[in-house]
Write an enzyme that holds these catalytic residues in place. Structure first.
Site, mmCIF file in Angstrom:
data_model
loop_
_atom_site.group_PDB
_atom_site.id
_atom_site.type_symbol
_atom_site.label_atom_id
_atom_site.label_comp_id
_atom_site.label_asym_id
_atom_site.label_seq_id
_atom_site.Cartn_x
_atom_site.Cartn_y
_atom_site.Cartn_z
ATOM 1 C CD GLU A 285 6.202 11.389 -6.194
ATOM 2 O OE1 GLU A 285 6.338 10.587 -7.127
ATOM 3 O OE2 GLU A 285 6.397 11.078 -5.012
ATOM 4 C CG MET B 277 -1.812 1.268 1.239
ATOM 5 S SD MET B 277 -2.868 1.370 2.696
ATOM 6 C CE MET B 277 -1.701 2.057 3.846
ATOM 7 C CG ASN B 278 2.007 3.740 -3.085
ATOM 8 O OD1 ASN B 278 1.610 2.700 -3.577
ATOM 9 N ND2 ASN B 278 2.259 4.800 -3.809
ATOM 10 C CG ASP B 279 0.670 7.848 -3.027
ATOM 11 O OD1 ASP B 279 1.651 7.448 -2.392
ATOM 12 O OD2 ASP B 279 0.746 8.324 -4.177
ATOM 13 C CD GLN C 287 -1.596 4.683 -6.384
ATOM 14 O OE1 GLN C 287 -0.657 4.482 -7.137
ATOM 15 N NE2 GLN C 287 -2.845 4.770 -6.830
ATOM 16 C CB SER D 181 -1.809 9.117 -6.661
ATOM 17 O OG SER D 181 -1.320 8.161 -5.752
HETATM 18 C C1 FRU Z 1 3.773 8.823 -4.666
HETATM 19 C C2 FRU Z 1 3.633 8.151 -6.016
HETATM 20 C C3 FRU Z 1 2.733 8.950 -6.925
HETATM 21 C C4 FRU Z 1 2.230 7.925 -7.877
HETATM 22 C C5 FRU Z 1 2.070 6.731 -6.979
HETATM 23 C C6 FRU Z 1 2.312 5.396 -7.630
HETATM 24 O O1 FRU Z 1 4.042 7.915 -3.645
HETATM 25 O O2 FRU Z 1 4.907 7.967 -6.607
HETATM 26 O O3 FRU Z 1 3.393 10.026 -7.545
HETATM 27 O O4 FRU Z 1 1.017 8.271 -8.470
HETATM 28 O O5 FRU Z 1 2.996 6.886 -5.923
HETATM 29 O O6 FRU Z 1 1.975 4.356 -6.767
#
Ligand code: FRU
Length: 479
Positions: free
Chosen positions: A214, A35-37, A53, A98
């Protein structure tokens, strides 16, 4: 709704979520995978929807889809099926990166970044049901065919959109070869056809950091425009707020700073709740290499919900969302501390519950509060709070940026406010406005049996006093 997994996150059964690393009690994390954003935050029909994400197939940032969970209290989450998945025949075949949510004609829509063979372009999807489970992609995706011609674009992705009168606006994050991190402004009548309106802001124009900005998040608090970006230009990346005004099609920042003093909080996104509060969640970055073998089932967590506000100098501040009060269960400890005190409280990164520790200064003479977590076989975690900031160390390892130098206007012995700290699955998240909120990740197998508080008063004054309370938090297995 058939494939929906209802995950009772705070009971023993819920925490298991399948084999592997348990989920924290209050911080959202996926059952498994990467998991990210946070993405597409929106309150709809009384529920707050958190998209994120996600790669459910493994703990690595590949084949990125949009995960989905929803909540009514911002800390108990119901898991839903993936909202968007890369479409092998579409402009997002390599990833759904994102983006944000807006409501047009009563229907929630998502603006997100479709990735296709290295190209990252804006795409649109519309909710196909009122629970926001199914989404229909626009047949004309991508809705912007290329980065703005004529600009020396270094990166072009991630979205924040808003409506002003009859027009929609969105900024796309990224960077310019010669001006560093930049936001590109577009205008539309219908979210489908967009006209480029110029560079909304660029780092070098204002002496700000970043090769790439970002995950923009643009919103208004009072009369002030707030722009939050995630600054990518070396290590460690961080989230930065800017406050200022929009003049024509340009944002002119007047003040800026870090959203969080730790090295984990990144790509925050916020939403306005029905009662008017602006609440943000940020991704607490982790990577696979930090985890031991059996824990490699899930990577990444969200911060606690943070209520945003501006102080009199237009500095963006955050405090814990008041919904977190409803997570308190048992009172583990309550006492008045004069100067220094040690109390027996057991904290474990593997516990099924979180622990909140609160220190409320008595009077206006307390200028600094220290909190130490100590236990056998583990380096102590030391939190030091002044009005300048929150500093956290683990043994001799610094987990935060040094507190910013005192502003000339701040008296050197200004009183500190209440400190509230949550320890949850190894995450330590500390709030003490006016200091910037701070989230860190401590030892994965942290186990502490003592909490020590040190309350420092003004020079020459008697020892400072504060009331110390600790609660276990989260849903009980039978709750
Ligand atoms: C930030 C990022 C965003 C991109 C996403 C991809 O963490 O790099 O710029 O949309 O993660 O997972």
């Amino acid at each position: 709704m058939t494939q929906e997994s209802t995950h009772l996150r705070h009971g023993a059964a819920g925490r298991a979520g399948g084999a592997g690393r348990p989920r924290p009690a209050l911080h959202f994390a996926p059952v498994r995978g990467w998991m990210n954003d946070p993405n597409g935050l929106i309150q709809h029909n009384g529920r707050v929807h958190l998209f994120y994400q996600h790669n459910p197939a493994g703990p690595v940032q590949e084949h990125i889809a949009w995960g989905h969970a929803s909540s009514t209290d911002l800390w108990t989450w119901q898991d839903h099926p993936l909202a968007l998945e890369p479409d092998p025949a579409g402009p997002d075949r390599d990833g759904c990166f994102s983006g944000c949510a807006v409501v047009a004609d009563g229907t929630p829509r998502l603006l997100y970044t479709g990735v296709n063979q290295g190209h990252e372009l804006p795409c649109l999807a519309a909710a196909a049901d009122s629970d926001l489970i199914r989404w229909t992609r626009d047949p004309d995706n991508p809705v912007i065919a290329s980065p703005p011609p004529g600009e020396t674009v270094r990166a072009f992705r991630d979205h924040s959109a808003w409506r002003d009168g009859t027009a929609w606006y969105q900024v796309v994050g990224g960077g310019l070869q010669d001006r560093g991190g930049a936001l590109f402004l577009y205008r539309s009548a219908d979210l489908r056809t967009w006209q480029y309106a110029g560079v909304f802001a660029a780092a070098a124009d204002h002496g700000l950091d970043g090769l790439i900005w970002e995950c923009p998040d643009v919103f208004v608090l009072g009369d002030t425009t707030v722009v939050v970006v995630s600054v990518w230009d070396g290590q460690p990346p961080y989230a930065m707020w800017m406050t200022g005004q929009v003049t024509g099609h340009r944002f002119v920042p007047r003040a800026s700073g870090r959203c969080d003093a730790g090295h984990r909080y990144y790509a925050p996104q916020s939403l306005t709740l029905a009662d008017g509060r602006r609440v943000a969640f940020g991704w607490l970055r982790e990577c696979l290499g930090e985890l031991a073998g059996p824990d490699k089932t899930r990577v990444g967590a969200m911060s606690l919900p943070r209520e945003l506000y501006l102080d009199s100098t237009d500095t963006l501040k955050s405090q814990p969302a008041r919904e977190l009060d409803s997570a308190r269960r048992e009172t583990l400890l309550t006492r008045l501390v004069h100067g220094r005190a040690t109390a027996g409280v057991t904290l474990s990164a593997r516990a099924a519950h979180a622990t909140e520790i609160s220190l409320t200064p008595v009077g206006r003479d307390v200028t600094s509060i220290g909190l130490r977590l100590a236990g056998p076989g583990r380096a102590d975690v030391q939190v030091q709070v002044t009005t300048d900031g929150i500093e956290i160390t683990e043994g001799d390892r610094r987990l935060t940026e040094p507190a910013a130098p005192r502003r000339a206007s701040t008296a050197a012995d200004a009183p500190v406010g209440q400190v509230r700290a949550w320890y949850d699955g190894g995450i330590l998240e500390v709030f003490s406005p006016p200091a910037a909120a701070t989230a860190v990740i401590c030892h994965r197998d942290g186990r502490y049996d003592q909490v020590e508080a040190e309350i420092v008063g003004r020079p020459g004054a008697p020892p400072g006093r504060a009331s110390l309370t600790a609660w276990s938090c989260g849903r009980h297995p039978d709750g």
